[in-house]
Structure formats: C-alpha cells, structure tokens
Design an enzyme around this catalytic site. Structure first.
Site, short mmCIF file in Angstrom:
data_model
loop_
_atom_site.label_atom_id
_atom_site.label_comp_id
_atom_site.label_asym_id
_atom_site.label_seq_id
_atom_site.Cartn_x
_atom_site.Cartn_y
_atom_site.Cartn_z
N HIS A 145 27.35 6.78 -61.29
CA HIS A 145 28.01 5.44 -62.00
C HIS A 145 26.81 4.64 -62.77
CE1 HIS A 145 26.84 3.45 -58.00
NE2 HIS A 145 26.46 2.40 -58.90
N ASP A 176 29.70 10.75 -56.52
CA ASP A 176 28.71 9.73 -57.12
C ASP A 176 27.16 10.27 -57.32
OD1 ASP A 176 28.05 7.51 -58.54
OD2 ASP A 176 28.14 6.14 -56.78
N SER A 216 21.70 0.83 -56.31
CA SER A 216 22.48 2.25 -56.51
C SER A 216 21.72 3.30 -56.83
CB SER A 216 23.51 1.93 -57.38
OG SER A 216 24.77 1.36 -57.00
N GLY A 217 21.94 4.38 -56.51
CA GLY A 217 21.19 5.56 -56.61
C GLY A 217 19.76 5.69 -56.13
#
Length: 280
Positions: A85, A139, A236-237
């Site tokens: 994402h 994801d 995120s990530g």
C-alpha cells in the site's frame, strides 16, 4: 468510529493525502508524512538497525523530514521490502515509476539532518499483484535499488518453522512514524518492544469487513494484549525483528496501541514462499 491504520487506517489515509496535496499546492515544506512511528517506543541509532530504511519523495511529501512517508527493510544489498500500500496510487498519486524523486534513505537516524547515510534512487519496483486492499492480504512490495547498500546493511529473513515466530516471544518494530496516534511524527528513528501474539487474538479483533480480515497464513499478530506499544501511521513497510531475523512488515490495524486491537504484520515466511526465495 474505528480508525483503520496503514496508509490506511481508513480515516487517516484520505486526511493525510488531502494534507499533502494542500501543502504542496501552497508551496509548503512542512513535513507531511503519508503513513506514521512507534507508539510506546524509544530512540535508536540507524547503526543499530542498518537494515531499517525510509521511503522518501520530497516532491510529494515535503522536504522537512526528507520526504519520508513509509518504512522499508533491506534484505539484500540492492533489495528492499516494503508494504504494497506504500507504493499505491492513493499514496503516491500515480504508479511508482512516475515518481521521479522516489528514494530509499539508509543509515540516517535523524531525517532532519540531511547529511548522514545514503539516499539511493530506485531502479525498479514490484508490487504484489495479489495484494487485496480490502482484506489487506498480500501487502508487500519489492524495491530494487539503483546502487547497492554498504556491506552489513541487510537482515536475514525468517522462513517457515523458524523459532523467531514463536508465540509469546519478544520482537522489536522500527520506524519514523506517529509516536502518539495523534499525528506527532518523529524526526528520529525509534523502536518499540512488542510480543508475537496468538493468531486467535487478531482473528477475533479483525474477523472481516471494512476493517480488514486477519489471515494467519500470510499475516502475523504482534503487540501487547493490554495495548500501549505498537506501530502507527508512517511506520508502514518497516521491520518487525525477532532473534536477529526479519519476521514481519508493518501493515495495518485499528488505532495505535489500543487494547484489543493488536498490530497486523505481513508474515515474512509468506513473502519467501510467494516469491520462491530460498534464503532465510
């Protein structure tokens, strides 16, 4: 009303992007991060986790925090994993290949310094075509760098059956994201100690619907049962590490550090299996 987190956490995502567009149209250099850092954490030096990297685009997110909008983790000299994402149109405004200043920042503790570490151009991106933005399954994305990172920058990945995935075991999540859940982004790298939690806790918290669906085969549940330590927007990530190996990527959840809503991470063993990688 719940706030689903990732670049994402449903309410956070459109509000963040609206702020970014507004800042850019006004010529602002204010730090507008797309996604945020570690709740209940502590400061760390980049040299202590040289595989933790920041994704950056100053054109889209402003220059004050070097354009950081997501995290990532180096798993090879020229290979970085991040969340799918993070490279989506909703975040970047278009496909990643059209973001001319997309960079990976490595070896920099403080994003304001602008001097330490490296800023490496991206040669190629691969976003998991099976990623489902509704359930959040799959994801993850792979970034290939235009030049290799220094020796020692990569972390080993934990394959299926690795004891690092043991329920109850300690783990550490790293990032530059929101430190409070209220949009207070960190300029310096932080980390938080969490625990690998039973899949049943996340299955109960995220049974399906608009908030996402927990899938034990491809996801990992981590945090604290009572809440208080967690990843948040902007993380995120980024990496979740246990016993010196990468076990997860920050992906999604509801709120930040809430009791009953643990963090959900991409299970790294599923990435290895999906891509047919043999290394661990």
């Amino acid at each position: 009303m719940s706030m689903r987190r990732r670049l994402v956490r449903v309410l956070a995502r459109p509000l963040v992007l609206a702020a970014a567009v507004s800042a850019l149209s006004a010529g602002s250099t204010a730090p507008v991060a797309a996604d945020s850092v570690v709740i209940g954490g502590f400061p760390v030096e980049a040299s202590d986790s040289p595989w933790t990297v920041a994704l950056s685009s100053r054109d889209r997110f402003g220059g004050t925090r070097a354009g950081q909008f997501c995290g990532g983790v180096a798993v090879g000299h020229s290979t970085v994993l991040t969340a799918a994402h993070c490279l989506g149109k909703e975040v970047l405004g278009g496909p990643p290949e059209r973001v001319s200043d997309l960079r990976v920042i490595a070896g920099r503790t403080n994003l304001l310094s602008g001097r330490d570490g490296l800023e490496v151009a991206v040669r190629e991106t691969w976003v998991n075509p099976a990623y489902d933005g509704v359930s959040n399954v799959g994801d993850f994305a792979v970034i290939t760098l235009a030049q290799p990172l220094p020796a020692g920058s990569a972390i080993a990945m934990a394959a299926d059956g690795d004891p690092a995935y043991a329920v109850g075991g300690g783990a550490t999540v790293y990032g530059w994201g929101d430190t409070s859940g209220a949009g207070e982004y960190s300029n310096s790298l932080r980390a938080a100690r969490v625990r690998v939690l039973p899949d049943a806790l996340c299955e109960d918290a995220y049974p399906g619907g608009a908030d996402g669906t927990y899938d034990a085969r491809s996801m990992l549940c981590a945090g604290e049962v009572q809440g208080g330590r967690d990843a948040c927007q902007g993380d995120s990530g980024g990496p979740l590490v246990a016993q010196g190996r990468l076990i997860g990527l920050v992906s999604w959840g509801i709120g930040c550090g809430r009791a009953g809503n643990p963090g959900v991470y991409v299970r790294v063993s599923d990435i290895i299996r999906t891509l047919g990688w043999t290394r661990g």
